[in-house]
Design a protein around this motif. Sequence first.
Motif, short mmCIF file in Angstrom:
data_model
loop_
_atom_site.label_atom_id
_atom_site.label_comp_id
_atom_site.label_asym_id
_atom_site.label_seq_id
_atom_site.Cartn_x
_atom_site.Cartn_y
_atom_site.Cartn_z
N LYS A 264 77.26 53.97 30.71
CA LYS A 264 75.94 53.34 30.72
C LYS A 264 75.24 53.49 29.37
O LYS A 264 74.58 52.56 28.89
CB LYS A 264 75.09 53.95 31.83
CG LYS A 264 75.58 53.59 33.24
CD LYS A 264 74.72 54.27 34.30
CE LYS A 264 75.20 53.94 35.70
NZ LYS A 264 74.39 54.62 36.75
N THR A 265 75.39 54.65 28.76
CA THR A 265 74.78 54.90 27.44
C THR A 265 75.34 53.96 26.40
O THR A 265 74.62 53.42 25.55
CB THR A 265 75.01 56.36 27.02
OG1 THR A 265 74.35 57.23 27.94
CG2 THR A 265 74.49 56.63 25.61
N ILE A 266 76.65 53.74 26.45
CA ILE A 266 77.29 52.80 25.51
C ILE A 266 76.73 51.40 25.71
O ILE A 266 76.34 50.72 24.75
CB ILE A 266 78.81 52.81 25.72
CG1 ILE A 266 79.41 54.14 25.24
CG2 ILE A 266 79.47 51.65 24.97
CD1 ILE A 266 80.84 54.37 25.69
N GLY A 267 76.66 50.96 26.96
CA GLY A 267 76.16 49.62 27.23
C GLY A 267 74.72 49.43 26.79
O GLY A 267 74.35 48.39 26.22
N GLU A 268 73.88 50.42 27.05
CA GLU A 268 72.48 50.35 26.64
C GLU A 268 72.36 50.27 25.12
O GLU A 268 71.50 49.55 24.59
CB GLU A 268 71.72 51.56 27.17
CG GLU A 268 71.54 51.55 28.69
CD GLU A 268 71.05 52.87 29.24
OE1 GLU A 268 70.90 53.82 28.44
OE2 GLU A 268 70.83 52.97 30.47
N ALA A 269 73.21 50.99 24.42
CA ALA A 269 73.16 50.97 22.95
C ALA A 269 73.57 49.60 22.42
O ALA A 269 72.95 49.08 21.48
CB ALA A 269 74.07 52.06 22.39
N PHE A 270 74.61 48.99 23.00
CA PHE A 270 75.04 47.67 22.55
C PHE A 270 73.92 46.65 22.75
O PHE A 270 73.69 45.79 21.89
CB PHE A 270 76.30 47.24 23.30
CG PHE A 270 77.58 47.63 22.62
CD1 PHE A 270 78.43 46.68 22.09
CD2 PHE A 270 77.93 48.96 22.51
CE1 PHE A 270 79.61 47.03 21.45
CE2 PHE A 270 79.11 49.34 21.88
CZ PHE A 270 79.95 48.37 21.35
N GLN A 271 73.22 46.75 23.88
CA GLN A 271 72.12 45.84 24.12
C GLN A 271 70.96 46.11 23.16
O GLN A 271 70.40 45.19 22.56
CB GLN A 271 71.65 45.95 25.57
CG GLN A 271 72.62 45.40 26.58
CD GLN A 271 72.05 45.39 27.99
OE1 GLN A 271 70.94 45.84 28.24
NE2 GLN A 271 72.82 44.86 28.93
N GLY A 272 70.61 47.37 23.03
CA GLY A 272 69.48 47.73 22.18
C GLY A 272 69.70 47.42 20.72
O GLY A 272 68.76 47.07 20.00
N VAL B 69 78.85 40.85 22.22
CA VAL B 69 80.13 41.11 22.89
C VAL B 69 80.62 39.82 23.53
O VAL B 69 79.87 39.16 24.26
CB VAL B 69 79.98 42.21 23.96
CG1 VAL B 69 81.27 42.35 24.77
CG2 VAL B 69 79.62 43.53 23.31
N GLY B 70 81.86 39.47 23.25
CA GLY B 70 82.49 38.31 23.87
C GLY B 70 83.35 38.76 25.03
O GLY B 70 82.87 39.16 26.07
#
Length: 243
Positions: A120-128, A133-134
């Motif tokens: 979840k932390t990784i995903g939040e960082a990619f969004q922030g 991401v394709g």
Amino acid sequence: MSKKSKIIELFLTVGIVVGLGACNNEVATDEVSPANAEEISAEGGEGGEGEEYSEGEQANADFKDKLAGEELLSALQQGGHVIYFRHAQTERDYADQVKADVNNCSTQRVLSEIGWQQAKTIGEAFQGKEIPVGKVISSEYCRAWQTADLAFDQYEKNSDLNFLPFEDYTDEQVAQMKENVTPLLIEQPESGENTVIVGHDDIFESATGIYPDPQGMAYVLKPDGSGNFELIANMLPDEWSKL
């Protein structure tokens, strides 16, 4: 990460580590204590780990980033990279590929509570950080597609990212894993996008000579369009938000 560091990490998570079985949503527990932390850490990884650094572990320890910080973030925001994640942390680290049924999560290691949070932390960082991401490609193992799903809310399974069903690999079997995974590493993403791959340690090592450690580590690759790639950086789960 050294074996000593792994043991220290286990000490810090002494007690009950909660893992959620994604297939049936049942809660599983695995008790870790200082008394058995050394034993668990020495049981071997997904392809078997020894007490001393292997060549792949040493290559991981020696790797130097070519880009970091704002430069790496800027490059990722422009797309064109393949980001290979070793799945997030599991309850225990041991080789399960000999007997595991990829269609049955109960026969496999599953993500721990820490692993769920890492994803979840990784995903939040990619969004922030607005990292585009394709495609998100995962092995068929539950711990891999769970990581992909939690982080990126999408994934497509690809058996080329699966282990061969052996614990100790022959040179021919390593070559087979390399042949399977290399096309995914050299394929250029769509313009302005990055491809995410969520797989396993030995699969990545077969193609690069680097054993990605600890669990949750990612390597950023840059395909050159001519059948090769350049290793740009490696990242731990909590480092994405610090770019």
